[in-house]
Design an enzyme around this catalytic site. Sequence first.
Site, PDB file in Angstrom:
ATOM      1  N   TYR A  67     -26.057  31.881  33.095  1.00 11.13           N
ATOM      2  CA  TYR A  67     -25.857  31.012  31.849  1.00 11.13           C
ATOM      3  C   TYR A  67     -26.692  30.142  32.088  1.00 11.13           C
ATOM      4  O   TYR A  67     -26.381  28.914  32.803  1.00 11.13           O
ATOM      5  CB  TYR A  67     -24.374  30.532  31.923  1.00 11.13           C
ATOM      6  CG  TYR A  67     -23.235  31.489  31.831  1.00 11.13           C
ATOM      7  CD1 TYR A  67     -23.646  32.900  31.165  1.00 11.13           C
ATOM      8  CD2 TYR A  67     -22.172  31.171  31.940  1.00 11.13           C
ATOM      9  CE1 TYR A  67     -22.736  33.795  31.204  1.00 11.13           C
ATOM     10  CE2 TYR A  67     -20.949  32.211  31.866  1.00 11.13           C
ATOM     11  CZ  TYR A  67     -21.286  33.552  31.463  1.00 11.13           C
ATOM     12  OH  TYR A  67     -20.444  34.454  31.203  1.00 11.13           O
ATOM     13  N   GLY A 216     -15.234  34.806  16.346  1.00 12.39           N
ATOM     14  CA  GLY A 216     -15.406  34.224  14.861  1.00 12.39           C
ATOM     15  C   GLY A 216     -15.207  35.418  14.077  1.00 12.39           C
ATOM     16  O   GLY A 216     -14.822  35.337  12.869  1.00 12.39           O
TER      17      GLY A 216
END
Length: 284
Positions: A67, A216
Amino acid sequence: MTTNDLTNQSDTFDIGGDLTVHRLGFGAMRITGEGIIGEPDDVDHAKQVLQHAVDLGVDFIDTADSYGPGVSERLLREALHPYDDVVVATKGGLLRNRDTDWLPCGDPDYLRNAHLCSCDRLGVDSIDLYQFHRPDPDVPFEASVEALAELKDDGVIKHVGLSNVSVDQLETAREMVDVATVQNRYSVVEREAADVLDACESYDIGFIPWFPVGAGDLGAKGDLLEEVAAAHDASVYQVALAWLLASSPVTLPIPGTSSLEHLEENVAASALELTDDEVARLSA
């Protein structure tokens, strides 16, 4: 619940039998730059998100060397070190490039080096939970796991975890080392890893669902999620997190965000109590 009253109300799980954490954690992928490459636009704000998560009672934070790469781990150290009462989990086994690709690399020497770099960035001598990020099709799975088992024997990893694995791979790894957690993609709309979750329940292994709110995309569950959300005056994303917490005692959801507002919304989901009927309908 007001912001002043907001706290992580999820129950607890003992990772590896001795690291007790609230089951609702935080995923620190989104505190990096666009495409999970480089620093975020506002470094100070990213640190505030991390600090506020801990203030709200989040005591399990998941990150990875990929990351950034390295950015998330470094920001964690700058914001939270020495991690009082916070369990920090990280991962190794994926390479990055400027095209934002995620490239498996399970070479044992690379994993040992990646672990050493993670220790340095996090500012620790031993990592609470170190996870193999993804099996590498070009490296025998057993060789990758053996490298982590040896690091655990050396005392520089407290607990070993796996990520993106099948049940067969989990069983193979368990013959080599105590596996504390498995992190696979799983949500109310994504159930392909249901068999892995079942295995984790059988062995009392923590199951960390990534993309816990389906990024989402609520798919065919959208209307039902909207209905349940309206009944609780909640958001559909809060319902999705509450379902994960209610669906199994070993799930450890780690919703990630770079927003203080969304962080508080996620933590508030820990207080949302779905009915047995709602859990069943969402589980169907």
